[in-house]
Design a protein around this motif. Sequence first.
Motif, PDB file in Angstrom:
ATOM      1  N   ALA A 135      74.233  -8.526  -8.370  1.00  8.39           N
ATOM      2  CA  ALA A 135      74.404  -7.092  -8.111  1.00  8.39           C
ATOM      3  C   ALA A 135      75.486  -6.919  -7.057  1.00  8.39           C
ATOM      4  CB  ALA A 135      73.093  -6.472  -7.647  1.00  8.39           C
ATOM      5  N   ARG A 136      76.561  -6.250  -7.428  1.00  2.00           N
ATOM      6  CA  ARG A 136      77.685  -6.081  -6.498  1.00  2.00           C
ATOM      7  C   ARG A 136      77.356  -5.072  -5.402  1.00  2.00           C
ATOM      8  NH1 ARG A 136      82.497  -7.966  -9.025  1.00  2.00           N
ATOM      9  NH2 ARG A 136      82.318  -8.225 -11.279  1.00  2.00           N
ATOM     10  N   TRP A 137      76.823  -3.929  -5.805  1.00  2.81           N
ATOM     11  CA  TRP A 137      76.652  -2.808  -4.894  1.00  2.81           C
ATOM     12  C   TRP A 137      75.807  -1.726  -5.530  1.00  2.81           C
ATOM     13  CZ3 TRP A 137      82.258  -3.933  -5.426  1.00  2.81           C
ATOM     14  CH2 TRP A 137      82.728  -3.623  -6.715  1.00  2.81           C
ATOM     15  N   PHE A 138      75.226  -0.898  -4.700  1.00  2.43           N
ATOM     16  CA  PHE A 138      74.678   0.390  -5.087  1.00  2.43           C
ATOM     17  C   PHE A 138      75.129   1.381  -4.022  1.00  2.43           C
ATOM     18  CE2 PHE A 138      71.542  -2.248  -7.400  1.00  2.43           C
ATOM     19  CZ  PHE A 138      71.666  -1.658  -8.647  1.00  2.43           C
ATOM     20  N   SER A 139      74.980   2.663  -4.317  1.00  4.26           N
ATOM     21  CA  SER A 139      75.383   3.661  -3.331  1.00  4.26           C
ATOM     22  C   SER A 139      74.179   4.442  -2.831  1.00  4.26           C
ATOM     23  CB  SER A 139      76.431   4.615  -3.928  1.00  4.26           C
ATOM     24  OG  SER A 139      75.826   5.559  -4.798  1.00  4.26           O
ATOM     25  N   ARG A 140      74.382   5.121  -1.726  1.00  2.00           N
ATOM     26  CA  ARG A 140      73.425   6.050  -1.157  1.00  2.00           C
ATOM     27  C   ARG A 140      74.192   7.308  -0.744  1.00  2.00           C
ATOM     28  NH1 ARG A 140      70.780   2.269  -2.839  1.00  2.00           N
ATOM     29  NH2 ARG A 140      69.141   1.104  -1.741  1.00  2.00           N
ATOM     30  N   VAL A 141      73.466   8.366  -0.421  1.00  2.00           N
ATOM     31  CA  VAL A 141      74.073   9.584   0.118  1.00  2.00           C
ATOM     32  C   VAL A 141      73.498   9.817   1.510  1.00  2.00           C
ATOM     33  CG1 VAL A 141      74.220  12.095  -0.109  1.00  2.00           C
ATOM     34  CG2 VAL A 141      74.572  10.644  -2.106  1.00  2.00           C
ATOM     35  N   ALA A 142      74.376  10.122   2.458  1.00  2.00           N
ATOM     36  CA  ALA A 142      73.935  10.345   3.831  1.00  2.00           C
ATOM     37  C   ALA A 142      73.217  11.700   3.924  1.00  2.00           C
ATOM     38  CB  ALA A 142      75.131  10.319   4.777  1.00  2.00           C
ATOM     39  N   ALA A 143      71.922  11.658   4.214  1.00  2.00           N
ATOM     40  CA  ALA A 143      71.133  12.880   4.357  1.00  2.00           C
ATOM     41  C   ALA A 143      71.462  13.591   5.664  1.00  2.00           C
ATOM     42  CB  ALA A 143      69.649  12.562   4.292  1.00  2.00           C
ATOM     43  N   LYS A 144      71.993  12.858   6.615  1.00  2.00           N
ATOM     44  CA  LYS A 144      72.488  13.411   7.868  1.00  2.00           C
ATOM     45  C   LYS A 144      73.570  12.472   8.366  1.00  2.00           C
ATOM     46  CE  LYS A 144      68.840  11.159  10.600  1.00  2.00           C
ATOM     47  NZ  LYS A 144      67.734  11.392  11.554  1.00  2.00           N
ATOM     48  N   GLU A 145      74.245  12.848   9.423  1.00  2.00           N
ATOM     49  CA  GLU A 145      75.286  11.974   9.953  1.00  2.00           C
ATOM     50  C   GLU A 145      74.677  10.607  10.278  1.00  2.00           C
ATOM     51  OE1 GLU A 145      78.596  11.827  13.577  1.00  2.00           O
ATOM     52  OE2 GLU A 145      77.365  13.622  13.252  1.00  2.00           O
ATOM     53  N   TYR A 146      75.343   9.558   9.818  1.00  2.00           N
ATOM     54  CA  TYR A 146      74.802   8.204   9.946  1.00  2.00           C
ATOM     55  C   TYR A 146      75.775   7.347  10.757  1.00  2.00           C
ATOM     56  CZ  TYR A 146      72.914   3.613   8.736  1.00  2.00           C
ATOM     57  OH  TYR A 146      72.373   2.347   8.803  1.00  2.00           O
TER      58      TYR A 146
END
Length: 400
Positions: free
Chosen positions: A286-297
Amino acid sequence: MTAGQTHKVVTDSGAPSLDIDLFSEASLRNPFDDYRRLRDTGPVVWLSKIGIYAIGRFADAQKALRASDELISGEGVGFNDVFNAPKGMNVIQSDGDIHNRMRNTVMKPLTPAALREVRPRLKAMIVDQLQRFSKDVSFDAMKDIAPVLPVGAISHLVGIPDEGRERMLEWAAAAFNAIGPTPDADDAALLREAFAFISSMDENKVAEGSWSAGLFAAADKGKISRQEAVAAMSAYVVPSLDTTILASGHLLYNLATHGDQWDMVRENPDLIPSAVLENMRHSAPARWFSRVAAKEYAVDGMSIPKGARVMILYGCANRDERRFENPDRFDVTRDARDHLGWGTGPHMCAGMHLARMEMEVLLEALVEADVRLEAGEPVLAANAGLYGFAELPLRLIRNG
């Protein structure tokens, strides 16, 4: 600047920018130079070609994967709307209570204790397959060995009907290839076809006593909804097939091309679990997956703005010199228990215990067969989500 250097542009978030294209065919087939450049550029990097923040260092990737309240999966874990379409309604692309409820149900037959009774059946499958190669002839391990146990698990344990089982390898490859920013139209069509097939399942179509039947039984008891039961089926199929097949291919190749390591495993089979973990670190499929920042990270003094999509690079983090000494070396004596090949945190791969067991019994069978491994030149696939071989010529050379 000298050849090979990249001009760094610092974004408003403080993250340096790189113009490398990780989804190019050249990078997909040989990503490790790009991985090193990304790690050396910073703890978080703005990939200007695709407009995404990337985290590639081990400690930062590990932390990000565990920060499920700040970097969420419910907005999709791919890089386009087609892949991310079933937001919030499967184990991989969900958060909070929905994720926990589905994952707990999916995990029931996948715990190490529950899998113990399955191990002898899988061992018998691979022993039988290996006995077919008794004349030291070359064959394609990606067709003749690597798929045997992952496909066998789908056939005998998950309970998918025959008409769907025949398409699962094609669907799984297409699903991961459709993860990139611009999915191929054919892959997108196959992904939709897979979703439609799984959505059509009910207790009357899956095998009695199978893992899938257990999902519908849980729905009948009100533990999950029927929609969640159907969605959870995808966790048994799409993520588990190609990842384990490719990991098994890497395992065979790494041991064939590192004869000293295979000799150590043959002489001391207690190293088999360590060899499997090191393989997942060294050659993560598995190369990668993404996420979305729910708040500033925050990442090591830099920030990712709220709403931004973040790429977390498993294979890149597993080769981080900051965590592993000589990370490009395949070493079966290395302690690789914290590798990120199966992720970590709440979204750690639900099928990791099954995948680990499949590779362990493969090595057990090879040790018992008393063979040397000889690999020819493999053909690397250019899948947007997975790193692995399309072909791997292999010989099992009988000792003595």
